[in-house]
Scaffold this active site. Structure first.
Site, short mmCIF file in Angstrom:
data_model
loop_
_atom_site.label_atom_id
_atom_site.label_comp_id
_atom_site.label_asym_id
_atom_site.label_seq_id
_atom_site.Cartn_x
_atom_site.Cartn_y
_atom_site.Cartn_z
N LYS A 1 0.82 -1.22 0.00
CA LYS A 1 0.00 0.00 0.00
C LYS A 1 0.85 1.27 0.00
O LYS A 1 2.02 1.25 0.31
CB LYS A 1 -0.99 -0.03 1.17
CG LYS A 1 -2.15 -0.98 0.86
CD LYS A 1 -3.26 -0.93 1.86
CE LYS A 1 -4.37 -1.90 1.41
NZ LYS A 1 -5.36 -2.13 2.46
N ARG B 1 -3.20 -10.14 4.96
CA ARG B 1 -3.69 -10.17 3.57
C ARG B 1 -2.56 -9.64 2.69
O ARG B 1 -2.21 -8.46 2.79
CB ARG B 1 -4.94 -9.30 3.46
CG ARG B 1 -5.60 -9.28 2.11
CD ARG B 1 -6.85 -8.40 2.12
NE ARG B 1 -7.47 -8.35 0.82
CZ ARG B 1 -7.10 -7.56 -0.18
NH1 ARG B 1 -6.09 -6.72 -0.02
NH2 ARG B 1 -7.72 -7.59 -1.35
N1 HH2 Z 1 -7.48 -3.85 1.06
C1 HH2 Z 1 -7.89 -3.86 -0.21
C2 HH2 Z 1 -8.97 -4.66 -0.60
N2 HH2 Z 1 -9.61 -5.46 0.27
N3 HH2 Z 1 -9.82 -6.31 2.46
C3 HH2 Z 1 -9.40 -6.33 3.75
N4 HH2 Z 1 -10.00 -7.13 4.65
N5 HH2 Z 1 -8.35 -5.55 4.18
C4 HH2 Z 1 -7.69 -4.71 3.34
O1 HH2 Z 1 -6.75 -4.00 3.80
C5 HH2 Z 1 -8.10 -4.66 1.97
C6 HH2 Z 1 -9.19 -5.49 1.56
C7 HH2 Z 1 -7.17 -3.02 -1.21
O2 HH2 Z 1 -6.05 -3.67 -1.69
P1 HH2 Z 1 -5.96 -4.52 -3.07
O3 HH2 Z 1 -6.97 -5.60 -3.12
O4 HH2 Z 1 -4.57 -4.99 -3.21
O5 HH2 Z 1 -6.23 -3.44 -4.18
P2 HH2 Z 1 -7.54 -3.02 -4.97
O6 HH2 Z 1 -8.60 -2.67 -4.00
O7 HH2 Z 1 -7.08 -1.85 -5.80
O8 HH2 Z 1 -7.96 -4.18 -5.80
#
Ligand code: HH2
Length: 258
Positions: free
Chosen positions: A204, A239
Site C-alpha cells: 500500500k 492479507r
Molecule cells: N485492502 C484492499 C482490498 N480489500 N480487504 C481487507 N479485509 N483488508 C484490506 O486491507 C483490503 C481489503 C485493497 O487492496 P488490493 O486488493 O490490493 O487493491 P484493490 O482494492 O485496488 O484491488
C-alpha cells in the site's frame, strides 16, 4: 491470506490476473506457496476507484472461485455486494471479506447471518471514491474500535455469531500514512473486540511513503516489515500479494518470537 484481484485497475497488481485462466494459475501458485486462504475480488477499492456492477464483478470472480474451490484452502470473496457474496458462496467460497463491514448493501448482513459463514469486517469511512475526504480523527485507534464495534453490533443483530467475525483496521481506507502508523502501533486495542484481527498493508501507498518506494510492486520488503510488526501487535491474518516471501518471513519470525 493471498490476494487474487481479477480487475483491470487494482493499485498494485491490476491486470496481472485479468483472465480467469491466469487468475486460477496464480491462485494455485499461492496455494503451493503456503497461503492458508485465498481472497478473490473483482472490484478495485483503491482510493478514487470507480465502482463495478455486481454483474461484472460476478463475471470476473465466479469462474475463479469455482475452479479454486476444493483445492485445499478456504476461499474468501472480497465484495461489498450481497448478490456476489451469495453467488460466490454457492460456487464454493467459504468466507466473506467486505471492505464496507456489511454496510454497503442492506442485504449483506442478513445474508451472512443466514449462511453462517465467517466474515471479515473492515473499517472504512465513506466509499472508495470519497474515503480520503473522511480521513480526520481525534484518536484514530479509539474511533476505529468504536466504529468496528458498531458494525459488529449490526452484524450480530442480523444473526452473525461473534465467533464468526474477524475485524480489520482498514489500512489506507480513510486513513493517511500517520493514521496508519498510529493504528498499527495501537493495534492491541482492537483485540478487546473479541475477534480475530486481519491486517492488509501489502504494497500500500503508506509503505511507499515510509520507505520512499514509488513502484507498488517493489514494496514487498516493506510489506513484510509491516506484516511482522502487525503480528507482534496481535494480528493473526495477513492479507498479502507476495505469499512465498511472507510465509518464509512469518515462519522464521514465529520460531524466534513464538
Ligand atoms: N485492502 C484492499 C482490498 N480489500 N480487504 C481487507 N479485509 N483488508 C484490506 O486491507 C483490503 C481489503 C485493497 O487492496 P488490493 O486488493 O490490493 O487493491 P484493490 O482494492 O485496488 O484491488
Amino acid at each position: 491470506m493471498g490476494i487474487l484481484n481479477i480487475t483491470p485497475d487494482s493499485f498494485s497488481d491490476g491486470g496481472d490476473a485479468m483472465d480467469a485462466a491466469q487468475a486460477i494459475e496464480a491462485g494455485q501458485r499461492m496455494i503451493g506457496e503456503g497461503a492458508d486462504v485465498l481472497d478473490i475480488g473483482g472490484e478495485s477499492t483503491r482510493p478514487g476507484a470507480a465502482p463495478v456492477s455486481p454483474e461484472e464483478e460476478q463475471r470476473r470472480v465466479l469462474p475463479v472461485v469455482a475452479a479454486l474451490a476444493g483445492r485445499g484452502v478456504p476461499l474468501s470473496v472480497d465484495t461489498r455486494n450481497a448478490g456476489t457474496m451469495a453467488a460466490a458462496l454457492d460456487a464454493g467460497a467459504a468466507i466473506v471479506n467486505d471492505v464496507s463491514a456489511l454496510s454497503h448493501d442492506p442485504m449483506a448482513a442478513p445474508l451472512v447471518g443466514r449462511r453462517g459463514c465467517p466474515v471479515v469486517l473492515m473499517h472504512m469511512r465513506g466509499t472508495p471514491a470519497t474515503m480520503m475526504a473522511h480521513a480526520a480523527y481525534g484518536d484514530v485507534a479509539a474511533e476505529v474500535v468504536a466504529e468496528l464495534a458498531a458494525r459488529i453490533g449490526a452484524a450480530e443483530a442480523a444473526g452473525v455469531a461473534r465467533s464468526s467475525i474477524a475485524v480489520d483496521p482498514g489500512i489506507g481506507f480513510a486513513k493517511t500514512a500517520e493514521h496508519n502508523i498510529m493504528m498499527l502501533k495501537r493495534l492491541p486495542i482492537l483485540l478487546g473486540l473479541g475477534c480475530r484481527v486481519v491486517v492488509g498493508a501489502s504494497r500500500k501507498r503508506f509503505i511507499g511513503q515510509l520507505s520512499g518506494t514509488g513502484d507498488a510492486k517493489q514494496r514487498m520488503p516493506g510489506s513484510i516489515a509491516v506484516g511482522l510488526y502487525a503480528l507482534s501487535r496481535g494480528a493473526t491474518i495477513l492479507r498479502v500479494h507476495d505469499v512465498a516471501a511472507t510465509v518464509q518471513a512469518v515462519r522464521t519470525w514465529q520460531r524466534l518470537a513464538g
